[in-house]
Design a protein around this motif. Structure first.
Motif, PDB file in Angstrom:
ATOM      1  N   VAL A 172      -3.083   7.412   2.654  1.00 58.14           N
ATOM      2  CA  VAL A 172      -3.287   6.764   1.856  1.00 58.14           C
ATOM      3  C   VAL A 172      -2.170   5.909   1.775  1.00 58.14           C
ATOM      4  CG1 VAL A 172      -5.020   7.962   0.894  1.00 58.14           C
ATOM      5  CG2 VAL A 172      -2.705   8.682  -0.097  1.00 58.14           C
ATOM      6  N   TRP A 173      -2.252   5.310   1.004  1.00 58.52           N
ATOM      7  CA  TRP A 173      -1.326   3.764   0.303  1.00 58.52           C
ATOM      8  C   TRP A 173      -0.978   4.426  -0.603  1.00 58.52           C
ATOM      9  CZ3 TRP A 173       2.197   1.909   3.888  1.00 58.52           C
ATOM     10  CH2 TRP A 173       1.493   0.980   5.224  1.00 58.52           C
ATOM     11  N   ILE A 174       0.486   4.723  -1.475  1.00 56.47           N
ATOM     12  CA  ILE A 174       0.485   4.564  -2.729  1.00 56.47           C
ATOM     13  C   ILE A 174       2.177   3.910  -2.906  1.00 56.47           C
ATOM     14  CG2 ILE A 174       2.125   6.930  -2.476  1.00 56.47           C
ATOM     15  CD1 ILE A 174       1.156   7.820  -4.972  1.00 56.47           C
ATOM     16  N   SER A 175       1.920   3.287  -3.795  1.00 54.29           N
ATOM     17  CA  SER A 175       3.174   2.525  -4.546  1.00 54.29           C
ATOM     18  C   SER A 175       3.528   3.153  -5.411  1.00 54.29           C
ATOM     19  CB  SER A 175       2.805   1.219  -5.034  1.00 54.29           C
ATOM     20  OG  SER A 175       1.970   0.190  -4.467  1.00 54.29           O
ATOM     21  N   GLY A 176       5.514   3.706  -4.942  1.00 53.86           N
ATOM     22  CA  GLY A 176       6.738   4.234  -5.871  1.00 53.86           C
ATOM     23  C   GLY A 176       7.940   3.896  -6.090  1.00 53.86           C
ATOM     24  N   GLY A 178      14.593   4.495  -5.303  1.00 55.60           N
ATOM     25  CA  GLY A 178      15.843   3.798  -5.831  1.00 55.60           C
ATOM     26  C   GLY A 178      15.248   3.052  -6.914  1.00 55.60           C
ATOM     27  N   ALA A 179      16.016   1.420  -6.868  1.00 57.56           N
ATOM     28  CA  ALA A 179      15.744   0.124  -7.299  1.00 57.56           C
ATOM     29  C   ALA A 179      14.284  -0.215  -7.363  1.00 57.56           C
ATOM     30  CB  ALA A 179      17.222  -0.984  -7.560  1.00 57.56           C
ATOM     31  N   ASP A 180      13.958  -0.007  -6.113  1.00 60.97           N
ATOM     32  CA  ASP A 180      12.673  -0.982  -5.936  1.00 60.97           C
ATOM     33  C   ASP A 180      11.147   0.398  -5.812  1.00 60.97           C
ATOM     34  OD1 ASP A 180      13.574  -3.855  -5.109  1.00 60.97           O
ATOM     35  OD2 ASP A 180      15.117  -1.751  -3.910  1.00 60.97           O
ATOM     36  N   VAL A 181      10.279  -0.682  -6.451  1.00 62.04           N
ATOM     37  CA  VAL A 181       9.664  -0.329  -6.007  1.00 62.04           C
ATOM     38  C   VAL A 181       8.423  -0.609  -4.240  1.00 62.04           C
ATOM     39  CG1 VAL A 181       6.505  -0.035  -6.122  1.00 62.04           C
ATOM     40  CG2 VAL A 181       8.340   0.167  -8.786  1.00 62.04           C
ATOM     41  N   LEU A 182       8.216   0.476  -3.710  1.00 62.93           N
ATOM     42  CA  LEU A 182       8.126  -0.216  -2.530  1.00 62.93           C
ATOM     43  C   LEU A 182       6.577   0.773  -2.205  1.00 62.93           C
ATOM     44  CD1 LEU A 182      11.525   1.190  -0.799  1.00 62.93           C
ATOM     45  CD2 LEU A 182      10.067  -0.974  -1.386  1.00 62.93           C
ATOM     46  N   PRO A 183       5.742   0.306  -0.889  1.00 60.34           N
ATOM     47  CA  PRO A 183       4.496   0.287  -0.422  1.00 60.34           C
ATOM     48  C   PRO A 183       4.877   1.611   0.925  1.00 60.34           C
ATOM     49  CG  PRO A 183       4.787  -1.283   0.700  1.00 60.34           C
ATOM     50  CD  PRO A 183       6.010  -1.089  -0.495  1.00 60.34           C
ATOM     51  N   LEU A 184       4.856   2.494   0.478  1.00 58.67           N
ATOM     52  CA  LEU A 184       4.731   4.134   1.063  1.00 58.67           C
ATOM     53  C   LEU A 184       3.574   4.988   1.622  1.00 58.67           C
ATOM     54  CD1 LEU A 184       6.791   6.278  -2.312  1.00 58.67           C
ATOM     55  CD2 LEU A 184       7.896   4.523   0.135  1.00 58.67           C
ATOM     56  N   ALA A 190      -3.707   4.245  -8.582  1.00 57.33           N
ATOM     57  CA  ALA A 190      -4.007   5.073  -7.398  1.00 57.33           C
ATOM     58  C   ALA A 190      -3.948   4.991  -5.783  1.00 57.33           C
ATOM     59  CB  ALA A 190      -6.131   5.862  -7.446  1.00 57.33           C
ATOM     60  N   PRO A 191      -3.959   6.186  -5.638  1.00 61.82           N
ATOM     61  CA  PRO A 191      -3.267   6.133  -3.605  1.00 61.82           C
ATOM     62  C   PRO A 191      -4.842   5.496  -3.262  1.00 61.82           C
ATOM     63  CG  PRO A 191      -3.528   8.323  -4.567  1.00 61.82           C
ATOM     64  CD  PRO A 191      -3.677   7.501  -5.999  1.00 61.82           C
ATOM     65  N   HIS A 192      -4.642   5.080  -2.119  1.00 58.68           N
ATOM     66  CA  HIS A 192      -5.725   4.154  -1.676  1.00 58.68           C
ATOM     67  C   HIS A 192      -5.579   3.920  -0.338  1.00 58.68           C
ATOM     68  CE1 HIS A 192      -3.726   0.492  -0.995  1.00 58.68           C
ATOM     69  NE2 HIS A 192      -2.935   0.623  -2.351  1.00 58.68           N
ATOM     70  N   THR A 193      -6.836   3.200   0.437  1.00 60.00           N
ATOM     71  CA  THR A 193      -6.845   2.644   1.603  1.00 60.00           C
ATOM     72  C   THR A 193      -6.452   1.714   2.755  1.00 60.00           C
ATOM     73  OG1 THR A 193      -9.061   2.653   1.747  1.00 60.00           O
ATOM     74  CG2 THR A 193      -7.418   4.869   2.368  1.00 60.00           C
ATOM     75  N   GLY A 194      -6.003   0.166   1.313  1.00 64.74           N
ATOM     76  CA  GLY A 194      -5.687  -0.375   2.052  1.00 64.74           C
ATOM     77  C   GLY A 194      -7.096  -1.096   2.354  1.00 64.74           C
ATOM     78  N   GLY A 195      -6.720  -2.554   2.869  1.00 62.68           N
ATOM     79  CA  GLY A 195      -7.588  -3.579   3.676  1.00 62.68           C
ATOM     80  C   GLY A 195      -8.318  -4.832   2.076  1.00 62.68           C
ATOM     81  N   PRO A 196      -8.790  -5.776   3.181  1.00 59.89           N
ATOM     82  CA  PRO A 196      -8.986  -7.269   2.734  1.00 59.89           C
ATOM     83  C   PRO A 196      -9.523  -6.914   1.297  1.00 59.89           C
ATOM     84  CG  PRO A 196      -9.902  -7.034   4.704  1.00 59.89           C
ATOM     85  CD  PRO A 196      -9.467  -6.024   4.521  1.00 59.89           C
ATOM     86  N   GLY A 197     -10.899  -5.389   1.367  1.00 55.52           N
ATOM     87  CA  GLY A 197     -11.278  -5.506  -0.470  1.00 55.52           C
ATOM     88  C   GLY A 197     -10.424  -5.469  -1.261  1.00 55.52           C
ATOM     89  N   LEU A 198      -9.236  -4.382  -1.255  1.00 55.26           N
ATOM     90  CA  LEU A 198      -8.143  -3.687  -1.855  1.00 55.26           C
ATOM     91  C   LEU A 198      -7.874  -4.491  -3.251  1.00 55.26           C
ATOM     92  CD1 LEU A 198      -7.235  -1.121  -3.116  1.00 55.26           C
ATOM     93  CD2 LEU A 198      -4.800  -2.288  -1.913  1.00 55.26           C
ATOM     94  N   VAL A 199      -8.554  -4.190  -4.530  1.00 55.18           N
ATOM     95  CA  VAL A 199      -8.369  -4.901  -5.890  1.00 55.18           C
ATOM     96  C   VAL A 199      -7.117  -5.067  -6.324  1.00 55.18           C
ATOM     97  CG1 VAL A 199      -8.789  -6.273  -7.866  1.00 55.18           C
ATOM     98  CG2 VAL A 199     -10.938  -5.378  -6.151  1.00 55.18           C
ATOM     99  N   GLN A 200      -5.472  -5.951  -6.542  1.00 58.84           N
ATOM    100  CA  GLN A 200      -4.528  -5.236  -7.137  1.00 58.84           C
ATOM    101  C   GLN A 200      -3.873  -6.137  -8.222  1.00 58.84           C
ATOM    102  OE1 GLN A 200      -1.174  -5.697  -3.953  1.00 58.84           O
ATOM    103  NE2 GLN A 200      -2.655  -5.794  -2.202  1.00 58.84           N
ATOM    104  N   PRO A 201      -3.055  -5.739  -9.446  1.00 57.52           N
ATOM    105  CA  PRO A 201      -2.802  -6.345 -10.165  1.00 57.52           C
ATOM    106  C   PRO A 201      -2.851  -7.484 -10.552  1.00 57.52           C
ATOM    107  CG  PRO A 201      -1.974  -4.318 -10.302  1.00 57.52           C
ATOM    108  CD  PRO A 201      -2.608  -4.689  -8.716  1.00 57.52           C
TER     109      PRO A 201
END
Length: 264
Positions: free
Chosen positions: A214-218, A221-227, A250-261
């Protein structure tokens, strides 16, 4: 009397490696460079590390030297030629030995991935892979570096960045688990790595358990990174912390259908 021009210091003077930048880097057009660019699916880099390349062999020696002398600053690329830097697309697992290093400098690298063993660099306080434009994501294990407070990352080059929200690669080994994989010989284009040995969350071996990615943005350091999380169980996925605010919640599996802010 005319004013004297203001002189700014070059904060990267000791981090930049010598030689022609073009000679030390491969081109990368994985991500769109603006929010107006049409969306398209993205994938992991497919390069495998050539472990016979002079640059890789020199890097192995530099890691051993740094481990032996207990240095606190490790900027190995400054000691490689431009051609050697181009040959290095990841770091060796032996970076786990660098437990005294407080600053890991990877300015201007040709890296496409980092090994999970960077999480063993427990003294790390500063992380600077700035202008490493082919480094689009980071291993979740980096969050084990509890003292890491300072970072400089070219965030426009990472998946899901807040500036224009490029997509994440789709993960085929989702939360339901993928079995039958040879975790010692993976296709990096599909899995993001050539091998996955331990769980990103509990650090145990898989021992026949299905791989869950899964992907999670966390915040690192000073940055929010795709983990990228490589988990051994649904319980380990459930144990992940809440993502950073303003990112996919929430943790997700990515892909072109993912809705991001919306991009900022």
């Amino acid at each position: 009397m005319s004013e004297q021009p203001q002189v700014f210091s070059n904060r990267w003077a000791d981090a930049a490696a010598p030689g022609d930048r073009d000679a030390s880097h491969d081109q990368c057009d994985c991500l769109p460079r603006s929010r107006r660019a049409p969306a398209r699916p993205v994938g992991f880099h497919s390069e495998r590390q050539d472990t016979t390349a002079p640059g890789w062999l020199r890097l192995l020696d530099l890691v051993e030297e740094a481990a032996a002398d207990g240095r606190e600053v490790f900027q190995p690329l400054t000691e490689l030629t431009a051609q050697e830097r181009r040959q290095v697309v990841t770091l060796p697992p032996t970076v786990a030995k660098l437990t005294a290093v407080k600053h890991l400098g990877l300015y201007g690298s040709n890296l496409v991935r980092l090994p999970p063993e960077v999480g063993a660099m427990t003294s790390l306080e500063e992380f600077t892979p700035y202008t490493s434009y082919r480094l689009h994501w980071f291993p979740y294990e980096l969050t084990r570096c509890r003292g890491l407070r300072r970072s400089t990352v070219s965030t426009r080059a990472v998946y899901g960045n807040f500036k224009y929200r490029p997509p994440f690669p789709a993960l085929s080994a989702g939360p339901g688990g993928a079995t039958g994989l040879d975790l010692g010989d993976l296709d990096p284009r599909v899995s993001g790595a050539t091998a996955i040995r331990t769980c990103s969350v509990c650090d145990r071996g898989f021992d026949g358990a299905g791989l869950r990615q899964v992907w999670i943005s966390g915040r690192v350091g000073a940055d929010v990174l795709p983990l990228l999380v490589n988990a051994c169980s649904a319980a380990c996925v459930a144990a992940l912390p809440a993502p950073a605010g303003g990112y996919v919640p929430a943790p997700h599996t990515g892909g072109p259908g993912l809705v991001q802010p919306d991009a900022c």
